[in-house]
Design an enzyme around this catalytic site. Structure first.
Site, mmCIF file in Angstrom:
data_model
loop_
_atom_site.group_PDB
_atom_site.id
_atom_site.type_symbol
_atom_site.label_atom_id
_atom_site.label_comp_id
_atom_site.label_asym_id
_atom_site.label_seq_id
_atom_site.Cartn_x
_atom_site.Cartn_y
_atom_site.Cartn_z
ATOM 1 N N ARG A 179 0.416 2.622 37.175
ATOM 2 C CA ARG A 179 -0.544 3.712 37.370
ATOM 3 C C ARG A 179 -1.399 3.373 38.586
ATOM 4 O O ARG A 179 -1.523 2.218 38.979
ATOM 5 C CB ARG A 179 -1.418 3.901 36.131
ATOM 6 N N ARG A 183 -9.795 9.103 41.538
ATOM 7 C CA ARG A 183 -11.143 9.551 41.168
ATOM 8 C C ARG A 183 -11.496 10.785 41.987
ATOM 9 O O ARG A 183 -11.510 10.729 43.217
ATOM 10 C CB ARG A 183 -12.167 8.451 41.417
ATOM 11 N N ARG A 256 3.472 -16.133 43.329
ATOM 12 C CA ARG A 256 3.146 -15.726 44.693
ATOM 13 C C ARG A 256 1.918 -16.527 45.095
ATOM 14 O O ARG A 256 1.085 -16.892 44.248
ATOM 15 C CB ARG A 256 2.839 -14.231 44.774
ATOM 16 N N ARG A 287 -5.697 -8.846 54.272
ATOM 17 C CA ARG A 287 -7.098 -8.409 54.311
ATOM 18 C C ARG A 287 -7.950 -9.434 55.033
ATOM 19 O O ARG A 287 -7.547 -10.585 55.233
ATOM 20 C CB ARG A 287 -7.637 -8.159 52.912
ATOM 21 N N GLU A 312 -6.458 -13.293 55.103
ATOM 22 C CA GLU A 312 -5.647 -13.671 53.947
ATOM 23 C C GLU A 312 -4.188 -13.292 54.174
ATOM 24 O O GLU A 312 -3.879 -12.157 54.533
ATOM 25 C CB GLU A 312 -6.184 -12.971 52.686
ATOM 26 N N TYR A 360 -2.018 -13.601 34.490
ATOM 27 C CA TYR A 360 -3.147 -13.404 35.382
ATOM 28 C C TYR A 360 -4.341 -12.891 34.577
ATOM 29 O O TYR A 360 -4.208 -11.967 33.772
ATOM 30 C CB TYR A 360 -2.820 -12.417 36.504
ATOM 31 N N ASP A 362 -8.530 -11.644 34.822
ATOM 32 C CA ASP A 362 -9.807 -11.437 35.487
ATOM 33 C C ASP A 362 -10.827 -12.384 34.852
ATOM 34 O O ASP A 362 -10.687 -12.784 33.690
ATOM 35 C CB ASP A 362 -10.269 -9.989 35.335
#
Length: 376
Positions: A179, A183, A256, A287, A312, A360, A362
């Site tokens: 997804r 917004r 990665r 970035r 990066e 992973y 957060d």
């Protein structure tokens, strides 16, 4: 008799938070880390008075008030709001995909006009797939165009994703993009969470606060003297790589990885934002991070006459490199499950965190999980 209740292998956020909570419950802990510093991937290096996120940008965000109150009880967090922008062929676009983005791409000024344009482009993607005899997206490119249309995919997704994964979007599985956030408001706040910010004074303040009163040793590799380290504590919290713990018994898990090229510029403001993504494939880095913007706002930015940036680069992982992101393909998921099956049979070893669980996380999820730990 064991000297410690817990030996904690790894001084990142998981290990430091575990040690803090265990110490508060009267447990004696020793935290060791093979790196020369505490903090794991959230470690900050001070350069010219600027806290540089050595292992990439980390922004704390959560909707859990208990988690937010907990981290603020250790160190006050500032009001930083993550609002990245994307640079594509010299033009700037707001992220995430919002009315600002749709105006920049299509010139639309109302939600209704944006929806109409999105639906038009999605219909084109469906028609193209049907013409090719496909009923479901066969790769990431088709999936992304079904979600957001061709224009935004070409400008903001394709090149960036190909740099991240090192292969064409048509060669990547569709499930990688399940997804995409859309917004229909003029809001550049990247996260939906209620709370977000950066520790005042940098993430080292958070780690130091978590580990206050806890014995620590850096520059120490658990595997160099494993028998000794296993003998000095009743239990072990292991936050390193789970396959390494088992001596790669079933094979090596893949990741990665990213690398950074750091530059100091003799100007107060390099790009006007903490994070700028470079989404065209021809630009080698993904970035640019300008670290001062995480903690300096308004006139304070210009009061500091120099700035530090990090470019990066996403690269293929090889043994010996820093392990950043688990590769969620069929081979690695099956291999990780074999190691997890071994791990749950351990009586005196707890496996926790990104590397030990091959998942992973957060930062707020780590805190949330540990706040429910009973430390038996």
């Amino acid at each position: 008799m064991s000297k410690f209740d817990y030996l904690i292998v790894g001084a990142g956020l998981y290990g430091a938070t575990f040690a803090h909570l265990a110490y508060k419950q009267g447990k004696k802990c020793l935290v060791i880390d093979r790196r020369s510093h505490l903090g794991g991937n959230i470690y900050c290096e001070s350069i010219e008075g600027i806290n540089v996120h050595k292992y990439g940008a980390h922004i704390f965000h959560t909707s859990n008030k208990q988690v937010w109150n907990f981290v603020n009880s250790i160190v006050e967090f500032n009001r930083y709001t993550n609002s990245p922008v994307a640079n594509y062929q010299g033009k700037l676009y707001n992220l995430p995909f919002s009315m600002n983005t749709f105006y920049q791409v299509w010139g639309v000024t109302t939600p209704a006009a944006a929806i109409a344009k999105l639906e038009e482009q999605k219909a084109e993607a469906v028609a193209k797939m049907k013409a090719d005899g496909a009923t479901e997206p066969r790769n990431l490119e088709e999936q992304a165009q079904l979600l957001i249309g061709k224009d935004i995919y070409e400008i903001l997704i394709k090149g960036y994703t190909e740099k991240q994964w090192g292969r064409k979007c048509t060669e990547l599985p569709a499930f990688i993009i399940k997804r995409l956030p859309v917004r229909l408001i003029f809001d550049n706040n990247y996260f939906n969470d209620k709370y977000q910010g950066i520790p005042v004074g940098g993430y080292n303040k958070l780690i130091d606060g978590l580990l206050e009163g806890v014995e620590t040793k850096v520059g120490v590799d658990f595997f160099d003297n494993r028998d000794y380290w296993e003998s000095i504590a009743d239990k072990i919290l292991f936050t390193g790589k789970i396959d390494e713990f088992y001596d790669y018994k079933f094979g090596m898990l893949e990741y990665r990885t990213v690398s950074f090229k750091q530059e100091i510029h003799d100007c107060p403001n390099y790009q006007g934002n903490a994070v700028v993504n470079y989404t065209e494939r021809e630009v080698p880095y993904t970035r640019v991070i300008e670290h001062k913007h995480f903690e300096m706002f308004g006139t304070a930015v210009n009061e500091c006459p120099i700035t530090v940036i990090s470019k990066e680069y996403s690269t293929e992982w090889e043994p010996g490199m820093e392990s950043y992101y688990p590769v969620n393909d069929e081979r690695n998921n099956a291999l990780a499950e074999q190691y997890r099956t071994l791990a749950i049979q351990e009586k005196n070893v707890i496996f926790g965190g990104r590397l030990a669980e091959y998942r992973y996380y957060d930062m707020h999820i780590i805190i949330e999980k540990l706040l429910t730990n009973r430390f038996e």
